[in-house]
Each structure stands twice: as structure tokens, then as C-alpha cells.
Design a protein around this motif. Sequence first.
Motif, PDB file in Angstrom:
ATOM      1  N   THR A  40      16.195  66.677  35.813  1.00  0.00           N
ATOM      2  CA  THR A  40      15.318  68.143  36.116  1.00  0.00           C
ATOM      3  C   THR A  40      13.985  68.163  35.527  1.00  0.00           C
ATOM      4  O   THR A  40      13.321  69.510  35.989  1.00  0.00           O
ATOM      5  CB  THR A  40      16.303  69.257  35.941  1.00  0.00           C
ATOM      6  N   ARG A 134      23.898  81.228  33.805  1.00  0.00           N
ATOM      7  CA  ARG A 134      23.584  79.908  34.502  1.00  0.00           C
ATOM      8  C   ARG A 134      24.215  78.789  33.924  1.00  0.00           C
ATOM      9  O   ARG A 134      24.710  77.937  34.874  1.00  0.00           O
ATOM     10  CB  ARG A 134      22.004  79.861  34.258  1.00  0.00           C
ATOM     11  N   LYS A 135      24.817  78.576  32.618  1.00  0.00           N
ATOM     12  CA  LYS A 135      25.528  77.416  32.215  1.00  0.00           C
ATOM     13  C   LYS A 135      26.727  77.542  32.867  1.00  0.00           C
ATOM     14  O   LYS A 135      27.424  76.339  33.194  1.00  0.00           O
ATOM     15  CB  LYS A 135      25.338  77.164  30.673  1.00  0.00           C
ATOM     16  N   GLU A 136      27.223  78.703  32.809  1.00  0.00           N
ATOM     17  CA  GLU A 136      28.770  78.825  33.340  1.00  0.00           C
ATOM     18  C   GLU A 136      28.704  78.304  34.920  1.00  0.00           C
ATOM     19  O   GLU A 136      29.768  77.688  35.137  1.00  0.00           O
ATOM     20  CB  GLU A 136      29.139  80.242  33.250  1.00  0.00           C
ATOM     21  N   LYS A 137      27.782  78.811  35.522  1.00  0.00           N
ATOM     22  CA  LYS A 137      27.996  78.364  37.076  1.00  0.00           C
ATOM     23  C   LYS A 137      27.795  76.844  37.294  1.00  0.00           C
ATOM     24  O   LYS A 137      28.290  76.409  38.342  1.00  0.00           O
ATOM     25  CB  LYS A 137      26.730  78.998  37.847  1.00  0.00           C
ATOM     26  N   LEU A 138      27.029  75.997  36.324  1.00  0.00           N
ATOM     27  CA  LEU A 138      26.747  74.929  36.489  1.00  0.00           C
ATOM     28  C   LEU A 138      27.924  74.269  35.965  1.00  0.00           C
ATOM     29  O   LEU A 138      28.057  72.774  35.660  1.00  0.00           O
ATOM     30  CB  LEU A 138      25.530  74.369  35.823  1.00  0.00           C
ATOM     31  N   ASN A 139      29.089  74.782  35.198  1.00  0.00           N
ATOM     32  CA  ASN A 139      30.155  73.950  34.522  1.00  0.00           C
ATOM     33  C   ASN A 139      29.725  73.176  33.512  1.00  0.00           C
ATOM     34  O   ASN A 139      30.335  72.185  33.210  1.00  0.00           O
ATOM     35  CB  ASN A 139      31.077  73.421  35.391  1.00  0.00           C
ATOM     36  N   LEU A 140      28.562  73.984  32.741  1.00  0.00           N
ATOM     37  CA  LEU A 140      28.071  73.081  31.701  1.00  0.00           C
ATOM     38  C   LEU A 140      28.736  73.663  30.463  1.00  0.00           C
ATOM     39  O   LEU A 140      29.180  74.788  29.991  1.00  0.00           O
ATOM     40  CB  LEU A 140      26.497  73.368  31.627  1.00  0.00           C
ATOM     41  N   ALA A 147      24.873  70.652  26.563  1.00  0.00           N
ATOM     42  CA  ALA A 147      25.118  70.525  27.996  1.00  0.00           C
ATOM     43  C   ALA A 147      25.461  68.896  28.613  1.00  0.00           C
ATOM     44  O   ALA A 147      26.452  68.855  29.209  1.00  0.00           O
ATOM     45  CB  ALA A 147      23.936  71.026  28.731  1.00  0.00           C
ATOM     46  N   THR A 148      24.580  68.200  28.169  1.00  0.00           N
ATOM     47  CA  THR A 148      24.954  66.624  28.576  1.00  0.00           C
ATOM     48  C   THR A 148      25.042  65.828  27.474  1.00  0.00           C
ATOM     49  O   THR A 148      25.544  64.478  27.808  1.00  0.00           O
ATOM     50  CB  THR A 148      23.454  66.347  29.359  1.00  0.00           C
TER      51      THR A 148
END
Length: 163
Positions: A40, A134-140, A147-148
Amino acid sequence: MAKASMNLGGLEKLSRNLKKKYTLRVGIIGDKAKTVHDSTSSLTNADLGTIHEQPDRDGKKIPRRSFLEEPLREKLGEEISKNKKSIFKQIFKNNDTEQFLNELGAKALDIINGAFETQGYGAWKSLTVPYQKRKEKLNLSPHILTATSHLRHTVDFKVIKND
């Protein structure tokens, strides 16, 4: 009059080992530093690490989230202060500076991993609410800088013998 003698062979051997001038490097080093962090952005792992260690340098308004400098200064400094005598004995007894620095590097990695697991040992400022959503929506992961786990897994150490 009694004569005293001392065997200084061990001290001389230790002195020679220390003169070899090993260097311990801890951080995002080698090829891992140049690797692009994710698809990204064009940031390398070293770039991302720098942004969090020294956020004022990148011109962005993010809080400092030190996973290297601060935890190592505080936790490794405490460890060394607490165990000075045993550390000196270990170096003196084993006469192996390189082994000692490898053990110190491993301890540094433990401390750095602890920083990621504990959000900088509780010192990192929380994420903003919009970023959390935003992290919740991306399941992070809701945890900061995990996150990664790419950044976390790029941290390493290396003992270098200076010639």
C-alpha cells in the motif's frame, strides 16, 4: 618477607578479546531494511521504523512510538545495571566478548518484542478513534504497529568484528 604473585593471564586474554573491537548492531538492518514494507506504500521497513522512532523527521503529525531506542535504553540499561557483577564475571570467565555480545543482542530482541507486545511498555499514545475503526473494518490487529507484524519481524541484531 612473603612474596605475592598473581596470574594475570586471564586478564590479559580478556584485554586482547576486548581489543578485537566487536560491534553489536540492533535494529532494522541488512536486506530487511531495504524491503518495501507492504503493497500500500513505497515505504521500506527502515523508513517506517524511522517514522515511529523519530516522527518529526518525516513531517507527519504522529506521536513517537519507539520500539528500539527507548525500550533498549530503559530495559537493557536496567538489566545491565542490575547484573553488572555477573556480566563482568561472564566475560572474564569465558573470555569470549563475541559470545557475550550475541547474548546481549538476543536480550535486546526480547526487549524489542516486549515493546511490540505491550505497546511500548505502556508508553505509546493510543491510536486515534478513526484509525481504530479503520483497522476494525480491515480485520487488523487493534494493537499499535502489529497490523501485519512485518516491521516487528525485520528487527534483528548482528555482532561484527571490526578489523
